[in-house]
Enzyme design. Structure first.
Site, PDB file in Angstrom:
ATOM      1  N   LYS A 167       0.858  -1.180   0.000  1.00 22.93           N
ATOM      2  CA  LYS A 167       0.000   0.000   0.000  1.00 22.93           C
ATOM      3  C   LYS A 167       0.891   1.225   0.000  1.00 22.93           C
ATOM      4  CE  LYS A 167      -4.269  -1.501   0.229  1.00 22.93           C
ATOM      5  NZ  LYS A 167      -5.320  -1.013  -0.659  1.00 22.93           N
ATOM      6  N   GLU A 222      -2.057  -0.692  -8.943  1.00 21.82           N
ATOM      7  CA  GLU A 222      -3.512  -0.612  -8.784  1.00 21.82           C
ATOM      8  C   GLU A 222      -3.935   0.828  -8.528  1.00 21.82           C
ATOM      9  OE1 GLU A 222      -4.904  -3.464  -5.949  1.00 21.82           O
ATOM     10  OE2 GLU A 222      -6.830  -2.454  -5.637  1.00 21.82           O
ATOM     11  N   ASP A 247      -9.521  -0.301  -9.638  1.00 22.03           N
ATOM     12  CA  ASP A 247     -10.251  -0.735  -8.440  1.00 22.03           C
ATOM     13  C   ASP A 247     -11.363   0.270  -8.156  1.00 22.03           C
ATOM     14  OD1 ASP A 247     -11.229  -1.450  -6.006  1.00 22.03           O
ATOM     15  OD2 ASP A 247      -9.377  -1.215  -4.879  1.00 22.03           O
ATOM     16  N   LYS A 269     -14.729  -6.550  -6.934  1.00 23.15           N
ATOM     17  CA  LYS A 269     -15.168  -6.655  -5.536  1.00 23.15           C
ATOM     18  C   LYS A 269     -16.683  -6.839  -5.527  1.00 23.15           C
ATOM     19  CE  LYS A 269     -11.495  -3.752  -3.648  1.00 23.15           C
ATOM     20  NZ  LYS A 269     -11.120  -2.449  -3.072  1.00 23.15           N
ATOM     21  N   GLU A 323      -7.168 -11.509  -3.564  1.00 19.25           N
ATOM     22  CA  GLU A 323      -6.689 -11.059  -2.244  1.00 19.25           C
ATOM     23  C   GLU A 323      -7.766 -11.296  -1.195  1.00 19.25           C
ATOM     24  OE1 GLU A 323      -5.942  -6.896  -3.134  1.00 19.25           O
ATOM     25  OE2 GLU A 323      -8.080  -6.424  -2.939  1.00 19.25           O
TER      26      GLU A 323
HETATM   27  C1  MUC Z   1      -8.161  -1.883  -1.794  1.00 20.15           C
HETATM   28  O1  MUC Z   1      -8.134  -0.728  -2.109  1.00 20.15           O
HETATM   29  O2  MUC Z   1      -7.879  -2.706  -2.643  1.00 20.15           O
HETATM   30  C2  MUC Z   1      -7.667  -4.540  -0.340  1.00 20.15           C
HETATM   31  C3  MUC Z   1      -6.624  -5.090   0.298  1.00 20.15           C
HETATM   32  C4  MUC Z   1      -6.204  -4.181   1.268  1.00 20.15           C
HETATM   33  O3  MUC Z   1      -5.276  -4.301   2.052  1.00 20.15           O
HETATM   34  O4  MUC Z   1      -6.961  -3.077   1.203  1.00 20.15           O
HETATM   35  C5  MUC Z   1      -7.960  -3.302   0.278  1.00 20.15           C
HETATM   36  C6  MUC Z   1      -8.600  -2.230  -0.415  1.00 20.15           C
HETATM   37 MG    MG Z   2      -7.418  -1.193  -4.164  1.00 16.13          MG
END
Ligand code: MUC
Ligand code: MG
Length: 374
Positions: A167, A222, A247, A269, A323
């Site tokens: 992240k 992403e 996303d 999602k 994930e």
């Molecule tokens: C996202 O933005 O993808 C998915 C895995 C994670 O750690 O946060 C999310 C949200």
């Molecule tokens: Mg994401």
């Protein structure tokens, strides 16, 4: 006919195993909305509506999800035929705009109830299972490079994950690139490294940020720019070799159609799509447009994760894996039988409906506003 007799909701606040640092929020707990539908034949359906970081990720919060269901959706559904999910959801769509996560929670509970009454899994209701084990990524988001490296190394050693999503987007682009480089060099060719910017970069940041990530050998980026900037996403996809994944840009089938030539991969999602059926439509749009598929998460606990697994078990071409690791991020398990994670994969649970049974003591313990600990 199994009539919808009662719909109840509650919010659980589940502590996370460590701070989960995202560009828009640092999570130390996850608040999930559970939905339980009771039908006239005694069957029960479960659903989950979960978002990330209160109102910092999207337009719905745990509290708004609960109130959308209790105040607006439930009165429309009571007394209706629980076996006719299409009719029930049409009824909701006539009166409720948006609120995709709340919609997903209710729809999931209807599928779960139907599956249980038919003695079938939801995957069977969606046409049948094509794989029971799906590659599962882990998110490295401790906020510290050396902690992330230790975590990655442990996950590889125990055979739990060899796909990592980092992240980024909270620090400067330069700091982020240094962080990603340190982790990528440490894991070498033992894992696939991807990053999620969660919309934090401007187009200018993204142009040179992505070039830096390409040099490091990152496999995928992403949502580098704001979800509504589809033209910017398209230009990044067209001008960089690295895979770009949409996303936040994907908010159901219409937005998926607009993104089909703007991204290489879709993070699908169920919550953001507005439920299992709409997620299936987003998948079909991606498949028709030659876009790669990835099973995304809103960091749901066991119920939402099990529901997503039921859908993705019916989709053969998950080229980028997924994930669906949400339950592993929490200090405690709320299902009687936890979802299995081994051999770098998550495994489809057995059983009818979504294949999830709640541990009611845990539900009582983590319920917001509980009067006493059980
Ligand atoms: C996202 O933005 O993808 C998915 C895995 C994670 O750690 O946060 C999310 C949200
Ligand atoms: Mg994401």
């Amino acid at each position: 006919m199994a009539k919808i007799d009662k719909i109840s909701t509650c919010i659980l606040d589940l502590p996370t195993i460590r701070g989960h640092v995202l560009s828009m929020a640092t999570m130390v707990q996850q608040s999930i909305v559970l939905v339980e539908i009771k039908f006239s034949d005694g069957s029960v359906g479960l659903g989950e509506g979960t978002t990330i970081g209160g109102l910092s990720y999207g337009a719905e919060s745990p509290e708004s999800i609960q109130s959308a269901i209790d105040t607006y959706m439930t009165p429309l559904l009571l007394g209706r035929d629980g076996d006719n999910i299409n009719a029930a959801m049409c009824q909701i769509d006539r009166a409720v705009c948006g609120n995709s996560i709340a919609r997903c929670a209710v729809e999931t509970a209807l599928w779960d109830g139907l599956g249980k009454r038919q003695n079938m899994s939801v995957a069977q209701l969606f046409g049948g299972v094509v794989h029971r084990a799906m590659p599962v990524a882990w998110t490295l988001a401790s906020g510290n490079s050396s902690t992330d490296i230790e975590e990655a190394q442990e996950m590889i050693e125990i055979g739990r994950h060899n796909i990592f999503k980092l992240k980024i987007g909270k620090g400067s682009v330069r700091q982020d690139i240094a962080h990603v480089a340190a982790i990528t060099h440490a894991v070498g060719d033992r894992a696939s490294i991807r990053v999620d910017v969660n919309q934090a970069w401007s187009l200018t940041d993204a142009r040179w940020g992505i070039a830096g990530l390409e040099d490091i050998g990152v496999d995928l980026v992403e949502q580098p720019v704001v979800g509504t900037a589809v033209a910017a996403l398209r230009s990044l996809t067209n001008n960089h070799k690295i895979a770009i994944m949409a996303d936040e840009a994907l908010q159901g089938p219409q937005t998926a159609l607009a993104c089909v030539d703007a991204a290489d991969v879709f993070a699908i999602k169920i919550a953001q799509s507005g439920g299992l059926q709409r997620a299936r439509e987003v998948i079909s749009i991606a498949q028709a447009g030659g876009v790669g598929l990835y099973a995304g998460t809103m960091l749901e606990a066991g119920v939402g994760t099990a529901a997503a697994l039921q859908l993705f078990a019916t989709v053969p071409d998950l080229a980028w894996g997924g994930e669906l690791f949400g339950p592993l991020l929490f200090t405690d398990e709320i299902l009687q039988t936890p979802i299995e994670y081994r051999d770098f994969c998550v495994h489809l649970p057995d059983g009818h409906g979504i294949g999830a049974t709640l541990d009611q003591d845990k539900v009582a313990f983590y319920q917001r506003g509980r009067s006493a600990k059980v």
